[in-house]
Design a protein around this motif. Structure first.
Motif, PDB file in Angstrom:
ATOM      1  N   UNK A  70      -2.751 -15.762  -3.736  1.00 45.59           N
ATOM      2  CA  UNK A  70      -2.221 -15.343  -2.431  1.00 45.59           C
ATOM      3  C   UNK A  70      -1.044 -16.211  -2.019  1.00 45.59           C
ATOM      4  N   UNK A  71      -0.074 -15.579  -1.365  1.00 48.43           N
ATOM      5  CA  UNK A  71       1.161 -16.241  -0.938  1.00 48.43           C
ATOM      6  C   UNK A  71       1.368 -16.094   0.563  1.00 48.43           C
ATOM      7  N   UNK A  72       1.923 -17.131   1.171  1.00 44.25           N
ATOM      8  CA  UNK A  72       2.388 -17.036   2.555  1.00 44.25           C
ATOM      9  C   UNK A  72       3.893 -17.210   2.618  1.00 44.25           C
ATOM     10  N   UNK A  73       4.482 -17.601   1.468  1.00 43.55           N
ATOM     11  CA  UNK A  73       5.940 -17.712   1.387  1.00 43.55           C
ATOM     12  C   UNK A  73       6.371 -17.459  -0.053  1.00 43.55           C
ATOM     13  N   UNK A  74       7.613 -17.010  -0.204  1.00 49.57           N
ATOM     14  CA  UNK A  74       8.187 -16.752  -1.520  1.00 49.57           C
ATOM     15  C   UNK A  74       9.621 -17.257  -1.535  1.00 49.57           C
ATOM     16  N   UNK A  75      10.136 -17.501  -2.735  1.00 57.01           N
ATOM     17  CA  UNK A  75      11.535 -17.837  -2.896  1.00 57.01           C
ATOM     18  C   UNK A  75      12.363 -16.565  -2.942  1.00 57.01           C
ATOM     19  N   UNK A  76      13.677 -16.684  -2.765  1.00 59.33           N
ATOM     20  CA  UNK A  76      14.534 -15.496  -2.698  1.00 59.33           C
ATOM     21  C   UNK A  76      14.633 -14.697  -3.992  1.00 59.33           C
ATOM     22  N   UNK A  77      14.224 -15.247  -5.121  1.00 58.69           N
ATOM     23  CA  UNK A  77      14.312 -14.541  -6.400  1.00 58.69           C
ATOM     24  C   UNK A  77      12.941 -14.179  -6.974  1.00 58.69           C
ATOM     25  N   UNK A  78      11.866 -14.423  -6.219  1.00 58.55           N
ATOM     26  CA  UNK A  78      10.521 -14.179  -6.724  1.00 58.55           C
ATOM     27  C   UNK A  78      10.060 -12.743  -6.512  1.00 58.55           C
ATOM     28  N   UNK A  79       9.412 -12.186  -7.526  1.00 63.54           N
ATOM     29  CA  UNK A  79       8.716 -10.913  -7.371  1.00 63.54           C
ATOM     30  C   UNK A  79       7.316 -11.210  -6.862  1.00 63.54           C
ATOM     31  N   UNK A  80       6.748 -10.313  -6.084  1.00 65.37           N
ATOM     32  CA  UNK A  80       5.410 -10.503  -5.553  1.00 65.37           C
ATOM     33  C   UNK A  80       4.849  -9.138  -5.178  1.00 65.37           C
ATOM     34  N   UNK A  81       3.623  -9.114  -4.739  1.00 66.42           N
ATOM     35  CA  UNK A  81       2.949  -7.862  -4.400  1.00 66.42           C
ATOM     36  C   UNK A  81       2.358  -7.937  -3.004  1.00 66.42           C
ATOM     37  N   UNK A  82       2.003  -6.751  -2.494  1.00 66.06           N
ATOM     38  CA  UNK A  82       1.229  -6.691  -1.257  1.00 66.06           C
ATOM     39  C   UNK A  82       0.104  -5.686  -1.451  1.00 66.06           C
ATOM     40  N   UNK A  83      -1.045  -5.981  -0.851  1.00 68.35           N
ATOM     41  CA  UNK A  83      -2.190  -5.074  -0.847  1.00 68.35           C
ATOM     42  C   UNK A  83      -2.641  -4.946   0.599  1.00 68.35           C
ATOM     43  N   UNK A  84      -2.740  -3.704   1.066  1.00 69.87           N
ATOM     44  CA  UNK A  84      -3.172  -3.453   2.443  1.00 69.87           C
ATOM     45  C   UNK A  84      -4.406  -2.578   2.473  1.00 69.87           C
ATOM     46  N   UNK A  85      -5.320  -2.907   3.394  1.00 65.52           N
ATOM     47  CA  UNK A  85      -6.551  -2.125   3.541  1.00 65.52           C
ATOM     48  C   UNK A  85      -6.552  -1.423   4.890  1.00 65.52           C
ATOM     49  N   UNK A  86      -6.659  -0.111   4.870  1.00 68.55           N
ATOM     50  CA  UNK A  86      -6.610   0.723   6.070  1.00 68.55           C
ATOM     51  C   UNK A  86      -7.995   0.879   6.684  1.00 68.55           C
ATOM     52  N   UNK A  87      -8.056   1.252   7.970  1.00 69.82           N
ATOM     53  CA  UNK A  87      -9.355   1.472   8.617  1.00 69.82           C
ATOM     54  C   UNK A  87     -10.117   2.662   8.029  1.00 69.82           C
ATOM     55  N   UNK A  88      -9.395   3.633   7.452  1.00 70.20           N
ATOM     56  CA  UNK A  88     -10.023   4.788   6.827  1.00 70.20           C
ATOM     57  C   UNK A  88      -9.098   5.281   5.715  1.00 70.20           C
ATOM     58  N   UNK A  89      -9.646   5.966   4.715  1.00 74.00           N
ATOM     59  CA  UNK A  89      -8.799   6.508   3.648  1.00 74.00           C
ATOM     60  C   UNK A  89      -7.799   7.522   4.208  1.00 74.00           C
TER      61      UNK A  89
END
Length: 154
Positions: A70-89
């Motif tokens: 898990x990340x709270x910060x990234x550098x300007x050239x870094x690739x990264x991902x996000x995962x979000x969980x919704x209240x319902x499908x």
């Protein structure tokens, strides 16, 4: 972009055939670059964000959506991902991804999918503009269903 597929039960009554889950691409406009998403069913774990949250990391498992490093910060050239969980499908065709830089809306993108899921994952980066970034997964024309923030350094 992600190119993995995962088998899904066939809708036929005999249940003997399996079909691959659909994967689609997401084009993020502006400063973000390109990304991809995957969706599948899962059992929540400690490495999956709680309902209404987006977590960022170095990668995620496309089958379980577990976020790695898990990340709270990234550098300007870094690739990264996000995962979000919704209240319902929700169907991807009903969702929008919004990106804010220092409180100003910078980018809007739409998943190119009609699949339905309560958890969505996207590849992001690199983010070449430093500052405080916030991402939201929202219903088209509606309020945020999940959100998260991170910093991009210089």
């Amino acid at each position: 972009m992600l190119g993995n597929t995962a088998p899904a039960p066939d809708s036929r009554s005999d249940g003997s055939k399996r079909r691959p889950r659909l994967l689609a691409a997401l084009l993020i406009v502006g400063f973000v670059g390109s990304g991809g998403y995957v969706m599948t069913g899962f059992l929540p774990s400690a490495d999956i964000p709680p309902e209404g949250a987006i977590w960022f990391g170095t990668s995620f498992d496309p089958d379980s959506f577990e976020v790695y490093k898990r990340l709270t910060s990234v550098g300007p050239e870094e690739n990264f991902v996000m995962v979000g969980r919704l209240p319902q499908p929700m169907a991807g065709s009903r969702l929008v991804l919004r990106g804010y830089l220092d409180g100003a809306l910078i980018t809007i993108a739409w998943p190119e999918s009609r699949d339905v899921s309560g958890t969505w994952g996207f590849n992001l980066g690199p983010m070449r503009t430093p500052g405080a970034w916030r991402y939201e997964i929202a219903e088209v024309g509606g309020s945020a269903l999940a959100s998260g923030q991170f910093m991009v350094g210089q």
